[in-house]
Design a protein around this motif. Structure first.
Motif, PDB file in Angstrom:
ATOM      1  N   ARG A 195       0.840  -1.204   0.000  1.00  0.00           N
ATOM      2  CA  ARG A 195       0.000   0.000   0.000  1.00  0.00           C
ATOM      3  C   ARG A 195       0.871   1.249   0.000  1.00  0.00           C
ATOM      4  NH1 ARG A 195      -4.921   0.041   4.062  1.00  0.00           N
ATOM      5  NH2 ARG A 195      -5.377  -1.703   2.650  1.00  0.00           N
ATOM      6  N   PRO A 196       0.569   2.238  -0.824  1.00  0.00           N
ATOM      7  CA  PRO A 196       1.360   3.485  -0.829  1.00  0.00           C
ATOM      8  C   PRO A 196       1.158   4.280   0.452  1.00  0.00           C
ATOM      9  CG  PRO A 196      -0.546   3.679  -2.277  1.00  0.00           C
ATOM     10  CD  PRO A 196      -0.481   2.242  -1.860  1.00  0.00           C
ATOM     11  N   LEU A 197       2.158   5.096   0.775  1.00  0.00           N
ATOM     12  CA  LEU A 197       2.103   5.841   2.033  1.00  0.00           C
ATOM     13  C   LEU A 197       1.054   6.950   2.026  1.00  0.00           C
ATOM     14  CD1 LEU A 197       5.918   6.173   2.841  1.00  0.00           C
ATOM     15  CD2 LEU A 197       4.281   4.520   3.752  1.00  0.00           C
ATOM     16  N   ASP A 198       0.652   7.411   0.845  1.00  0.00           N
ATOM     17  CA  ASP A 198      -0.330   8.487   0.800  1.00  0.00           C
ATOM     18  C   ASP A 198      -1.766   7.978   0.697  1.00  0.00           C
ATOM     19  OD1 ASP A 198      -0.076   7.415  -1.695  1.00  0.00           O
ATOM     20  OD2 ASP A 198       0.036   9.333  -2.767  1.00  0.00           O
ATOM     21  N   SER A 199      -1.992   6.715   0.955  1.00  0.00           N
ATOM     22  CA  SER A 199      -3.345   6.178   0.915  1.00  0.00           C
ATOM     23  C   SER A 199      -4.125   6.649   2.138  1.00  0.00           C
ATOM     24  CB  SER A 199      -3.321   4.651   0.868  1.00  0.00           C
ATOM     25  OG  SER A 199      -2.734   4.130   2.052  1.00  0.00           O
ATOM     26  N   THR A 200      -5.443   6.580   2.021  1.00  0.00           N
ATOM     27  CA  THR A 200      -6.303   7.096   3.087  1.00  0.00           C
ATOM     28  C   THR A 200      -6.120   6.331   4.390  1.00  0.00           C
ATOM     29  OG1 THR A 200      -7.950   7.722   1.419  1.00  0.00           O
ATOM     30  CG2 THR A 200      -8.680   7.617   3.713  1.00  0.00           C
ATOM     31  N   GLY A 201      -6.040   5.015   4.299  1.00  0.00           N
ATOM     32  CA  GLY A 201      -5.894   4.222   5.520  1.00  0.00           C
ATOM     33  C   GLY A 201      -4.612   4.526   6.261  1.00  0.00           C
ATOM     34  N   VAL A 202      -3.497   4.671   5.530  1.00  0.00           N
ATOM     35  CA  VAL A 202      -2.211   4.958   6.179  1.00  0.00           C
ATOM     36  C   VAL A 202      -2.223   6.349   6.812  1.00  0.00           C
ATOM     37  CG1 VAL A 202       0.269   5.257   5.796  1.00  0.00           C
ATOM     38  CG2 VAL A 202      -0.957   3.404   4.656  1.00  0.00           C
ATOM     39  N   VAL A 203      -2.789   7.318   6.107  1.00  0.00           N
ATOM     40  CA  VAL A 203      -2.833   8.682   6.641  1.00  0.00           C
ATOM     41  C   VAL A 203      -3.716   8.748   7.891  1.00  0.00           C
ATOM     42  CG1 VAL A 203      -3.570  11.040   6.155  1.00  0.00           C
ATOM     43  CG2 VAL A 203      -2.358   9.721   4.407  1.00  0.00           C
ATOM     44  N   VAL A 204      -4.884   8.087   7.841  1.00  0.00           N
ATOM     45  CA  VAL A 204      -5.767   8.094   9.005  1.00  0.00           C
ATOM     46  C   VAL A 204      -5.116   7.390  10.190  1.00  0.00           C
ATOM     47  CG1 VAL A 204      -7.961   7.240   9.900  1.00  0.00           C
ATOM     48  CG2 VAL A 204      -7.859   8.285   7.635  1.00  0.00           C
ATOM     49  N   GLY A 205      -4.487   6.250   9.943  1.00  0.00           N
ATOM     50  CA  GLY A 205      -3.808   5.546  11.028  1.00  0.00           C
ATOM     51  C   GLY A 205      -2.681   6.367  11.640  1.00  0.00           C
ATOM     52  N   ALA A 206      -1.907   7.050  10.784  1.00  0.00           N
ATOM     53  CA  ALA A 206      -0.828   7.897  11.298  1.00  0.00           C
ATOM     54  C   ALA A 206      -1.377   9.073  12.103  1.00  0.00           C
ATOM     55  CB  ALA A 206       0.024   8.405  10.142  1.00  0.00           C
ATOM     56  N   ALA A 207      -2.487   9.654  11.626  1.00  0.00           N
ATOM     57  CA  ALA A 207      -3.083  10.776  12.361  1.00  0.00           C
ATOM     58  C   ALA A 207      -3.599  10.330  13.721  1.00  0.00           C
ATOM     59  CB  ALA A 207      -4.214  11.388  11.541  1.00  0.00           C
ATOM     60  N   VAL A 208      -4.233   9.164  13.769  1.00  0.00           N
ATOM     61  CA  VAL A 208      -4.723   8.652  15.052  1.00  0.00           C
ATOM     62  C   VAL A 208      -3.564   8.390  16.008  1.00  0.00           C
ATOM     63  CG1 VAL A 208      -5.889   6.719  16.160  1.00  0.00           C
ATOM     64  CG2 VAL A 208      -6.840   7.706  14.076  1.00  0.00           C
ATOM     65  N   ALA A 209      -2.484   7.819  15.485  1.00  0.00           N
ATOM     66  CA  ALA A 209      -1.318   7.555  16.337  1.00  0.00           C
ATOM     67  C   ALA A 209      -0.711   8.846  16.866  1.00  0.00           C
ATOM     68  CB  ALA A 209      -0.281   6.758  15.552  1.00  0.00           C
ATOM     69  N   VAL A 210      -0.646   9.873  16.017  1.00  0.00           N
ATOM     70  CA  VAL A 210      -0.098  11.157  16.457  1.00  0.00           C
ATOM     71  C   VAL A 210      -0.979  11.787  17.528  1.00  0.00           C
ATOM     72  CG1 VAL A 210       0.391  13.518  15.731  1.00  0.00           C
ATOM     73  CG2 VAL A 210       1.153  11.604  14.325  1.00  0.00           C
ATOM     74  N   VAL A 211      -2.296  11.740  17.331  1.00  0.00           N
ATOM     75  CA  VAL A 211      -3.208  12.323  18.319  1.00  0.00           C
ATOM     76  C   VAL A 211      -3.100  11.599  19.655  1.00  0.00           C
ATOM     77  CG1 VAL A 211      -5.637  12.676  18.889  1.00  0.00           C
ATOM     78  CG2 VAL A 211      -4.813  13.220  16.600  1.00  0.00           C
ATOM     79  N   LEU A 212      -3.054  10.273  19.609  1.00  0.00           N
ATOM     80  CA  LEU A 212      -2.912   9.521  20.856  1.00  0.00           C
ATOM     81  C   LEU A 212      -1.580   9.821  21.533  1.00  0.00           C
ATOM     82  CD1 LEU A 212      -4.376   6.027  19.862  1.00  0.00           C
ATOM     83  CD2 LEU A 212      -5.433   7.780  21.313  1.00  0.00           C
ATOM     84  N   GLY A 213      -0.518   9.940  20.737  1.00  0.00           N
ATOM     85  CA  GLY A 213       0.787  10.258  21.321  1.00  0.00           C
ATOM     86  C   GLY A 213       0.813  11.628  21.965  1.00  0.00           C
ATOM     87  N   VAL A 214       0.235  12.626  21.282  1.00  0.00           N
ATOM     88  CA  VAL A 214       0.180  13.970  21.864  1.00  0.00           C
ATOM     89  C   VAL A 214      -0.666  13.976  23.130  1.00  0.00           C
ATOM     90  CG1 VAL A 214      -0.642  16.322  21.474  1.00  0.00           C
ATOM     91  CG2 VAL A 214       0.593  15.114  19.664  1.00  0.00           C
TER      92      VAL A 214
END
Length: 213
Positions: A87-106
């Motif tokens: 899966r490419p890094l700019d796909s919707t699933g990867v971006v959403v997962g990364a955003a959720v991880a960043v929010v949880l980390g913050v």
């Protein structure tokens, strides 16, 4: 000539009983260093994080041990590995997962770096080894009772924050300026008597009651 003075009797005002407790240690003038807020235990976030990490780590270790024992890997790990490889890094699933991880980390960093317990106001430390706090609702109720004692005040709403105390009073007689001045004077004394380490700034608003109909 002066008459000889008699020695003080045991237990009198000039002596201290050997069984009497020692004096309470009192801090001189002010404690060394600022009075800081109370830190929350944060049991719920810590328990949730520990459960997620423990469950994920246990499941991953079990799958790795199964593969080492010549058993096939779990389907979810094979699918996850294939998805991450294709899966490419700019796909919707990867971006959403990364955003959720960043929010949880913050969120976890904020919980770790901030004291919490915003509802507890630290009080001045007047005795050694004694640290006290006052609930904001209790402080607001105390100030409300003090404001209700002012002549002309019909009702009062008080909101106490960490840096500001906002008071909204309704006066059904007397001049509003006079009522406001009396409420400010009474509440200034009330805030000082609360014994807070950081007394909030006082804001008083006085109005007439709304006409019905």
């Amino acid at each position: 000539m002066t008459a000889p003075t008699e020695p003080p009797q045991a237990g009198g005002p000039g002596t201290a009983s050997p069984d009497a407790p020692g004096p309470v240690p009192v801090l001189a003038d002010a404690p060394a260093g600022p009075v800081r807020r109370f830190w929350a235990v944060r049991r719920i976030p810590a328990a949730l994080l520990a459960a997620v990490v423990l469950g994920g780590a246990g499941l991953l270790l079990y799958d790795v041990a199964a593969v080492r024992a010549d058993h096939p890997a779990m389907a979810w790990r094979r699918e996850l590995a294939d998805a991450l490889a294709t899966r490419p890094l700019d796909s919707t699933g990867v971006v959403v997962g990364a955003a959720v991880a960043v929010v949880l980390g913050v969120w976890l960093l904020v919980l770790a770096a901030t004291p919490g317990l915003r509802a507890v106001l630290p009080m001045r430390r007047e005795h050694a080894d004694v640290r006290a706090g006052l609930d904001r609702e209790a402080a607001a109720l105390t100030l409300r009772d003090r404001a209700m004692e002012v002549s002309g005040v019909q009702s009062v709403q008080v909101r106490v924050g960490r840096t500001k105390a906002v008071v909204r009073a309704v006066s059904h007689f007397r001049a509003l300026d006079e009522v406001r001045a009396d409420v400010e004077a009474v509440l200034a004394t009330g805030i000082d008597e609360l014994g807070l380490a950081h007394p909030p700034a006082l804001t008083v608003r006085v109005a007439r009651p709304r006409k019905k109909g």
